[in-house]
Design a protein around this motif. Sequence first.
Motif, PDB file in Angstrom:
ATOM      1  N   GLY A  21       0.798  -1.216   0.000  1.00 47.40           N
ATOM      2  CA  GLY A  21       0.000   0.000   0.000  1.00 47.40           C
ATOM      3  C   GLY A  21       0.832   1.268   0.000  1.00 47.40           C
ATOM      4  N   ALA A  22       2.092   1.157   0.406  1.00 49.41           N
ATOM      5  CA  ALA A  22       2.988   2.314   0.379  1.00 49.41           C
ATOM      6  C   ALA A  22       3.511   2.611  -1.021  1.00 49.41           C
ATOM      7  CB  ALA A  22       4.155   2.087   1.335  1.00 49.41           C
ATOM      8  N   ARG A  23       3.314   1.685  -1.946  1.00 49.24           N
ATOM      9  CA  ARG A  23       3.713   1.922  -3.340  1.00 49.24           C
ATOM     10  C   ARG A  23       2.686   2.840  -4.003  1.00 49.24           C
ATOM     11  NH1 ARG A  23       7.050  -2.366  -5.887  1.00 49.24           N
ATOM     12  NH2 ARG A  23       6.224  -1.479  -7.812  1.00 49.24           N
ATOM     13  N   PRO A  24       3.108   3.874  -4.687  1.00 52.99           N
ATOM     14  CA  PRO A  24       2.132   4.755  -5.339  1.00 52.99           C
ATOM     15  C   PRO A  24       1.396   4.104  -6.500  1.00 52.99           C
ATOM     16  CG  PRO A  24       4.380   5.388  -5.914  1.00 52.99           C
ATOM     17  CD  PRO A  24       4.492   4.363  -4.837  1.00 52.99           C
ATOM     18  N   ASP A  25       1.909   2.960  -6.990  1.00 49.59           N
ATOM     19  CA  ASP A  25       1.286   2.301  -8.139  1.00 49.59           C
ATOM     20  C   ASP A  25       0.384   1.135  -7.738  1.00 49.59           C
ATOM     21  OD1 ASP A  25       3.236   0.530  -7.293  1.00 49.59           O
ATOM     22  OD2 ASP A  25       4.160   0.242  -9.268  1.00 49.59           O
ATOM     23  N   CYS A  26       0.111   0.960  -6.432  1.00 51.22           N
ATOM     24  CA  CYS A  26      -0.555  -0.255  -5.975  1.00 51.22           C
ATOM     25  C   CYS A  26      -1.749   0.047  -5.071  1.00 51.22           C
ATOM     26  CB  CYS A  26       0.439  -1.142  -5.239  1.00 51.22           C
ATOM     27  SG  CYS A  26      -0.161  -2.817  -4.916  1.00 51.22           S
ATOM     28  N   ALA A  27      -2.905  -0.493  -5.433  1.00 48.14           N
ATOM     29  CA  ALA A  27      -4.071  -0.498  -4.550  1.00 48.14           C
ATOM     30  C   ALA A  27      -3.995  -1.733  -3.658  1.00 48.14           C
ATOM     31  CB  ALA A  27      -5.355  -0.520  -5.370  1.00 48.14           C
ATOM     32  N   VAL A  28      -4.669  -1.688  -2.505  1.00 46.87           N
ATOM     33  CA  VAL A  28      -4.692  -2.840  -1.616  1.00 46.87           C
ATOM     34  C   VAL A  28      -6.113  -3.082  -1.122  1.00 46.87           C
ATOM     35  CG1 VAL A  28      -2.293  -2.560  -0.871  1.00 46.87           C
ATOM     36  CG2 VAL A  28      -4.118  -1.489   0.454  1.00 46.87           C
ATOM     37  N   SER A  29      -6.391  -4.342  -0.786  1.00 48.37           N
ATOM     38  CA  SER A  29      -7.678  -4.732  -0.200  1.00 48.37           C
ATOM     39  C   SER A  29      -7.418  -5.625   0.999  1.00 48.37           C
ATOM     40  CB  SER A  29      -8.545  -5.484  -1.215  1.00 48.37           C
ATOM     41  OG  SER A  29      -8.925  -4.643  -2.280  1.00 48.37           O
ATOM     42  N   GLU A 169      11.983   1.489  -2.101  1.00 48.99           N
ATOM     43  CA  GLU A 169      12.205   1.545  -0.657  1.00 48.99           C
ATOM     44  C   GLU A 169      10.991   2.079   0.089  1.00 48.99           C
ATOM     45  OE1 GLU A 169      15.809   3.501   0.372  1.00 48.99           O
ATOM     46  OE2 GLU A 169      17.083   1.945  -0.527  1.00 48.99           O
ATOM     47  N   ALA A 170      10.031   2.629  -0.632  1.00 51.58           N
ATOM     48  CA  ALA A 170       8.786   3.056   0.022  1.00 51.58           C
ATOM     49  C   ALA A 170       8.084   1.895   0.702  1.00 51.58           C
ATOM     50  CB  ALA A 170       7.857   3.702  -1.007  1.00 51.58           C
ATOM     51  N   MET A 171       8.351   0.662   0.254  1.00 53.39           N
ATOM     52  CA  MET A 171       7.693  -0.509   0.816  1.00 53.39           C
ATOM     53  C   MET A 171       8.183  -0.846   2.224  1.00 53.39           C
ATOM     54  SD  MET A 171       7.620  -3.030  -2.522  1.00 53.39           S
ATOM     55  CE  MET A 171       6.503  -4.238  -1.774  1.00 53.39           C
ATOM     56  N   LEU A 172       9.259  -0.243   2.665  1.00 49.78           N
ATOM     57  CA  LEU A 172       9.849  -0.584   3.954  1.00 49.78           C
ATOM     58  C   LEU A 172       9.261   0.188   5.123  1.00 49.78           C
ATOM     59  CD1 LEU A 172      13.581  -0.849   2.837  1.00 49.78           C
ATOM     60  CD2 LEU A 172      11.950  -2.719   3.194  1.00 49.78           C
ATOM     61  N   SER A 173       8.399   1.160   4.856  1.00 50.25           N
ATOM     62  CA  SER A 173       7.789   1.932   5.942  1.00 50.25           C
ATOM     63  C   SER A 173       6.426   2.423   5.498  1.00 50.25           C
ATOM     64  CB  SER A 173       8.684   3.109   6.343  1.00 50.25           C
ATOM     65  OG  SER A 173       8.855   4.007   5.263  1.00 50.25           O
ATOM     66  N   TRP A 174       5.614   2.815   6.478  1.00 55.02           N
ATOM     67  CA  TRP A 174       4.257   3.295   6.195  1.00 55.02           C
ATOM     68  C   TRP A 174       3.809   4.205   7.320  1.00 55.02           C
ATOM     69  CZ3 TRP A 174       5.513  -1.976   6.318  1.00 55.02           C
ATOM     70  CH2 TRP A 174       5.367  -2.589   7.563  1.00 55.02           C
ATOM     71  N   PRO A 175       2.807   5.023   7.076  1.00 57.70           N
ATOM     72  CA  PRO A 175       2.320   5.904   8.147  1.00 57.70           C
ATOM     73  C   PRO A 175       1.775   5.100   9.317  1.00 57.70           C
ATOM     74  CG  PRO A 175       1.502   6.617   5.997  1.00 57.70           C
ATOM     75  CD  PRO A 175       2.131   5.273   5.795  1.00 57.70           C
ATOM     76  N   ARG A 176       2.010   5.584  10.509  1.00 59.40           N
ATOM     77  CA  ARG A 176       1.443   4.951  11.687  1.00 59.40           C
ATOM     78  C   ARG A 176      -0.070   5.167  11.714  1.00 59.40           C
ATOM     79  NH1 ARG A 176       5.690   3.823  15.411  1.00 59.40           N
ATOM     80  NH2 ARG A 176       7.654   4.817  14.763  1.00 59.40           N
ATOM     81  N   ALA A 177      -0.740   4.346  12.500  1.00 61.08           N
ATOM     82  CA  ALA A 177      -2.187   4.486  12.778  1.00 61.08           C
ATOM     83  C   ALA A 177      -3.076   3.980  11.660  1.00 61.08           C
ATOM     84  CB  ALA A 177      -2.546   5.927  13.127  1.00 61.08           C
TER      85      ALA A 177
END
Length: 233
Positions: A21-29, A169-177
């Motif tokens: 979900g941290a990838r700008p090119d990827c939706a998630v469910s 490298e965006a895949m290695l972190s994400w916003p908290r909460a």
Amino acid sequence: MRIVGWSGPRNLSTAMMYAFGARPDCAVSDEPFYAAYLAATGLEHPMRDEILASQPTDPEEVARACAGPVPDGREHWYQKHMCQHMLDGFPLDWAEGAAHVFLIRHPTRVVASYARKRELPSLADLGYERQLELHDRFGGPVLDSAAIRAGPDAALRGLCGALGLSFTEAMLSWPRAGHPSDGVWAVHWYDAVHASGGFAEPEGPLPELDGELRQLADAALPIYEKLAGRAAR
């Protein structure tokens, strides 16, 4: 590309969803078959009523959505699925032609973690048997949570390579909460990953289990070991 992530509970499945979900090119469910599973089984899970109200309960309707267009015009779509949700009689043709990823974790850790959130689970609740059946059918990379936590960068680079995706490298972190795609059950199950902002450090020794919890982990262990034998080295 549709990427179907297959996991049992407490297997870093939410963290992996957040990584994609941290990838700008990827939706998630997030677990689209959960309400259908609860409706079909009648199981009492935490927040059952809220889950049933939040998603379609007809597995055919869910399957059509999972096979449909990628949301938000994104290039890729990571779907987080719990193996145990795919009951006998639920459609699986929607997953044909997708890329598949299988996340596993040592059953002693799974049982210890699961039991803190819900009373004594059954072997079916843990999803190992169904996961093996699904891997036999679809194949795809198998990743152990221990390997991911020991080296997230290397594990995700390897996974992206296996899927034919570029790594970011965006895949290695994400916003908290949390993530906007979280299921309503996130408030009960996702507290640790919401607080993390990234993959956790490697885990220590296996926890001690007694009685029925020990028996459950022992029953799952041979299935886990078979799946672990298919993991990339």
